[in-house]
Design a protein around this motif. Structure first.
Motif, PDB file in Angstrom:
ATOM      1  N   ARG A  21      54.909 -16.108  -0.755  1.00 26.20           N
ATOM      2  CA  ARG A  21      54.678 -17.074  -1.840  1.00 26.20           C
ATOM      3  C   ARG A  21      53.232 -17.019  -2.318  1.00 26.20           C
ATOM      4  O   ARG A  21      52.962 -17.113  -3.516  1.00 26.20           O
ATOM      5  CB  ARG A  21      55.049 -18.484  -1.394  1.00 26.20           C
ATOM      6  N   GLU A  22      52.310 -16.864  -1.388  1.00 25.93           N
ATOM      7  CA  GLU A  22      50.910 -16.741  -1.794  1.00 25.93           C
ATOM      8  C   GLU A  22      50.703 -15.482  -2.635  1.00 25.93           C
ATOM      9  O   GLU A  22      49.988 -15.507  -3.640  1.00 25.93           O
ATOM     10  CB  GLU A  22      49.989 -16.699  -0.578  1.00 25.93           C
ATOM     11  N   ASP A  23      51.349 -14.384  -2.257  1.00 21.08           N
ATOM     12  CA  ASP A  23      51.213 -13.138  -3.016  1.00 21.08           C
ATOM     13  C   ASP A  23      51.832 -13.263  -4.412  1.00 21.08           C
ATOM     14  O   ASP A  23      51.286 -12.720  -5.378  1.00 21.08           O
ATOM     15  CB  ASP A  23      51.838 -11.973  -2.255  1.00 21.08           C
ATOM     16  N   ILE A  24      52.934 -13.974  -4.508  1.00 24.92           N
ATOM     17  CA  ILE A  24      53.536 -14.221  -5.827  1.00 24.92           C
ATOM     18  C   ILE A  24      52.552 -14.986  -6.703  1.00 24.92           C
ATOM     19  O   ILE A  24      52.294 -14.619  -7.851  1.00 24.92           O
ATOM     20  CB  ILE A  24      54.866 -14.991  -5.701  1.00 24.92           C
ATOM     21  N   LEU A  25      51.994 -16.042  -6.153  1.00 23.23           N
ATOM     22  CA  LEU A  25      51.050 -16.857  -6.923  1.00 23.23           C
ATOM     23  C   LEU A  25      49.770 -16.085  -7.222  1.00 23.23           C
ATOM     24  O   LEU A  25      49.185 -16.238  -8.304  1.00 23.23           O
ATOM     25  CB  LEU A  25      50.759 -18.161  -6.184  1.00 23.23           C
ATOM     26  N   SER A  26      49.337 -15.223  -6.314  1.00 26.89           N
ATOM     27  CA  SER A  26      48.160 -14.388  -6.558  1.00 26.89           C
ATOM     28  C   SER A  26      48.387 -13.463  -7.747  1.00 26.89           C
ATOM     29  O   SER A  26      47.483 -13.240  -8.554  1.00 26.89           O
ATOM     30  CB  SER A  26      47.825 -13.552  -5.326  1.00 26.89           C
ATOM     31  N   PHE A  27      49.590 -12.920  -7.850  1.00 23.58           N
ATOM     32  CA  PHE A  27      49.933 -12.065  -8.987  1.00 23.58           C
ATOM     33  C   PHE A  27      49.678 -12.802 -10.301  1.00 23.58           C
ATOM     34  O   PHE A  27      49.072 -12.258 -11.223  1.00 23.58           O
ATOM     35  CB  PHE A  27      51.402 -11.633  -8.881  1.00 23.58           C
ATOM     36  N   PHE A  28      50.117 -14.053 -10.365  1.00 25.12           N
ATOM     37  CA  PHE A  28      49.968 -14.804 -11.613  1.00 25.12           C
ATOM     38  C   PHE A  28      48.531 -15.268 -11.850  1.00 25.12           C
ATOM     39  O   PHE A  28      48.122 -15.419 -13.001  1.00 25.12           O
ATOM     40  CB  PHE A  28      50.945 -15.978 -11.659  1.00 25.12           C
ATOM     41  N   THR A  29      47.761 -15.473 -10.801  1.00 28.73           N
ATOM     42  CA  THR A  29      46.357 -15.842 -11.016  1.00 28.73           C
ATOM     43  C   THR A  29      45.547 -14.636 -11.499  1.00 28.73           C
ATOM     44  O   THR A  29      44.546 -14.807 -12.190  1.00 28.73           O
ATOM     45  CB  THR A  29      45.700 -16.434  -9.747  1.00 28.73           C
ATOM     46  N   GLU A  70      54.763 -21.830 -15.900  1.00 29.91           N
ATOM     47  CA  GLU A  70      55.425 -22.143 -17.158  1.00 29.91           C
ATOM     48  C   GLU A  70      56.334 -20.969 -17.475  1.00 29.91           C
ATOM     49  O   GLU A  70      56.091 -19.851 -17.021  1.00 29.91           O
ATOM     50  CB  GLU A  70      54.394 -22.291 -18.285  1.00 29.91           C
ATOM     51  N   SER A  71      57.389 -21.209 -18.246  1.00 26.26           N
ATOM     52  CA  SER A  71      58.278 -20.107 -18.606  1.00 26.26           C
ATOM     53  C   SER A  71      58.608 -20.154 -20.090  1.00 26.26           C
ATOM     54  O   SER A  71      58.503 -21.199 -20.733  1.00 26.26           O
ATOM     55  CB  SER A  71      59.565 -20.156 -17.782  1.00 26.26           C
ATOM     56  N   THR A  72      58.991 -18.990 -20.593  1.00 27.94           N
ATOM     57  CA  THR A  72      59.456 -18.868 -21.970  1.00 27.94           C
ATOM     58  C   THR A  72      60.431 -17.706 -22.024  1.00 27.94           C
ATOM     59  O   THR A  72      60.500 -16.896 -21.092  1.00 27.94           O
ATOM     60  CB  THR A  72      58.280 -18.652 -22.953  1.00 27.94           C
ATOM     61  N   ASP A  73      61.193 -17.631 -23.089  1.00 27.65           N
ATOM     62  CA  ASP A  73      62.091 -16.506 -23.308  1.00 27.65           C
ATOM     63  C   ASP A  73      61.486 -15.606 -24.371  1.00 27.65           C
ATOM     64  O   ASP A  73      61.189 -16.065 -25.477  1.00 27.65           O
ATOM     65  CB  ASP A  73      63.475 -16.979 -23.761  1.00 27.65           C
ATOM     66  N   LEU A  74      61.290 -14.338 -24.027  1.00 24.96           N
ATOM     67  CA  LEU A  74      60.795 -13.335 -24.958  1.00 24.96           C
ATOM     68  C   LEU A  74      61.785 -12.188 -24.992  1.00 24.96           C
ATOM     69  O   LEU A  74      62.104 -11.619 -23.949  1.00 24.96           O
ATOM     70  CB  LEU A  74      59.420 -12.809 -24.535  1.00 24.96           C
ATOM     71  N   ASN A  75      62.289 -11.897 -26.158  1.00 29.00           N
ATOM     72  CA  ASN A  75      63.242 -10.794 -26.332  1.00 29.00           C
ATOM     73  C   ASN A  75      64.423 -10.900 -25.371  1.00 29.00           C
ATOM     74  O   ASN A  75      64.857  -9.923 -24.793  1.00 29.00           O
ATOM     75  CB  ASN A  75      62.541  -9.442 -26.158  1.00 29.00           C
ATOM     76  N   GLY A  76      64.924 -12.120 -25.183  1.00 35.79           N
ATOM     77  CA  GLY A  76      66.100 -12.345 -24.350  1.00 35.79           C
ATOM     78  C   GLY A  76      65.851 -12.307 -22.862  1.00 35.79           C
ATOM     79  O   GLY A  76      66.795 -12.308 -22.078  1.00 35.79           O
ATOM     80  N   GLU A  77      64.601 -12.270 -22.442  1.00 35.39           N
ATOM     81  CA  GLU A  77      64.279 -12.222 -21.013  1.00 35.39           C
ATOM     82  C   GLU A  77      63.309 -13.350 -20.666  1.00 35.39           C
ATOM     83  O   GLU A  77      62.393 -13.655 -21.422  1.00 35.39           O
ATOM     84  CB  GLU A  77      63.648 -10.866 -20.669  1.00 35.39           C
ATOM     85  N   LYS A  78      63.498 -13.951 -19.511  1.00 38.11           N
ATOM     86  CA  LYS A  78      62.624 -15.020 -19.046  1.00 38.11           C
ATOM     87  C   LYS A  78      61.293 -14.428 -18.598  1.00 38.11           C
ATOM     88  O   LYS A  78      61.250 -13.459 -17.868  1.00 38.11           O
ATOM     89  CB  LYS A  78      63.301 -15.764 -17.890  1.00 38.11           C
ATOM     90  N   HIS A  79      60.201 -15.033 -19.080  1.00 39.68           N
ATOM     91  CA  HIS A  79      58.844 -14.639 -18.707  1.00 39.68           C
ATOM     92  C   HIS A  79      58.143 -15.860 -18.118  1.00 39.68           C
ATOM     93  O   HIS A  79      58.398 -16.990 -18.529  1.00 39.68           O
ATOM     94  CB  HIS A  79      58.055 -14.162 -19.937  1.00 39.68           C
ATOM     95  N   PHE A  80      57.233 -15.615 -17.188  1.00 38.42           N
ATOM     96  CA  PHE A  80      56.535 -16.690 -16.488  1.00 38.42           C
ATOM     97  C   PHE A  80      55.030 -16.457 -16.550  1.00 38.42           C
ATOM     98  O   PHE A  80      54.571 -15.333 -16.633  1.00 38.42           O
ATOM     99  CB  PHE A  80      56.964 -16.740 -15.019  1.00 38.42           C
ATOM    100  N   ARG A  81      54.292 -17.553 -16.473  1.00 33.14           N
ATOM    101  CA  ARG A  81      52.836 -17.485 -16.360  1.00 33.14           C
ATOM    102  C   ARG A  81      52.372 -18.691 -15.565  1.00 33.14           C
ATOM    103  O   ARG A  81      53.069 -19.698 -15.471  1.00 33.14           O
ATOM    104  CB  ARG A  81      52.164 -17.453 -17.719  1.00 33.14           C
ATOM    105  N   LEU A  82      51.192 -18.578 -14.992  1.00 33.65           N
ATOM    106  CA  LEU A  82      50.609 -19.688 -14.269  1.00 33.65           C
ATOM    107  C   LEU A  82      50.381 -20.838 -15.234  1.00 33.65           C
ATOM    108  O   LEU A  82      49.957 -20.620 -16.369  1.00 33.65           O
ATOM    109  CB  LEU A  82      49.291 -19.245 -13.627  1.00 33.65           C
ATOM    110  N   SER A  83      50.675 -22.035 -14.802  1.00 35.42           N
ATOM    111  CA  SER A  83      50.448 -23.200 -15.648  1.00 35.42           C
ATOM    112  C   SER A  83      48.993 -23.230 -16.068  1.00 35.42           C
ATOM    113  O   SER A  83      48.090 -23.017 -15.262  1.00 35.42           O
ATOM    114  CB  SER A  83      50.807 -24.469 -14.875  1.00 35.42           C
ATOM    115  N   CYS A  84      48.768 -23.495 -17.335  1.00 30.74           N
ATOM    116  CA  CYS A  84      47.385 -23.442 -17.833  1.00 30.74           C
ATOM    117  C   CYS A  84      46.601 -24.687 -17.443  1.00 30.74           C
ATOM    118  O   CYS A  84      45.392 -24.735 -17.630  1.00 30.74           O
ATOM    119  CB  CYS A  84      47.346 -23.197 -19.330  1.00 30.74           C
TER     120      CYS A  84
END
Length: 136
Positions: A21-29, A70-84
């Motif tokens: 989980r830390e590595d997942i969150l590190s990816f987004f940071t 946070e998440s959004t749909d781009l070109n029919g696929e779910k995308h995620f980013r760290l909450s701003c």
């Protein structure tokens, strides 16, 4: 949001800390913008042999539910980013090429809410898509 804030949120909500989980969150940071589950899986594949999409998606959706991502749909696929981490209400410009975002401070609901007399608006989402200066 910073990594330590995200891990603290996870702990405060009663979820277990794991290195994965830390590595997942590190990816987004480390990333600036929206990324897919495939991007994350490719990032983690060398370190976690046999990591499944199910595990990745389960954690991505957990982090979204906890407002870490946070998440959004781009070109029919779910995308995620760290909450701003903005406390105030805002929206985003999202680059189609690199996924980077820019905050939009104005909210269109301030202008169109008058078109809905008698309606209760419970939520809304507004995003602008295009290419950032670096990708043009």
């Amino acid at each position: 949001m910073q990594l330590n804030e995200a891990l603290e949120t996870l702990k405060n909500e009663g979820y277990k800390y794991t290195k994965k989980r830390e590595d997942i969150l590190s990816f987004f940071t480390e990333e600036d913008g929206y990324r897919t589950a495939s991007d994350l899986l490719n990032y983690m594949a060398d370190k976690y042999d046999g990591l499944s999409y199910d595990t990745v998606y389960r954690n991505l959706h957990l982090f979204r539910d906890l407002d870490i991502l946070e998440s959004t749909d781009l070109n029919g696929e779910k995308h995620f980013r760290l909450s701003c981490g903005h406390d105030e209400h805002h929206h985003h410009f999202i680059c189609h090429s690199c996924g980077k975002t820019k905050t939009i401070k104005a909210c269109p609901m301030n202008y169109i809410q008058q078109d809905f007399p008698g309606y209760t608006i419970e939520n809304h989402k507004f995003e602008i898509y295009g290419k950032c200066p670096a990708c043009q």
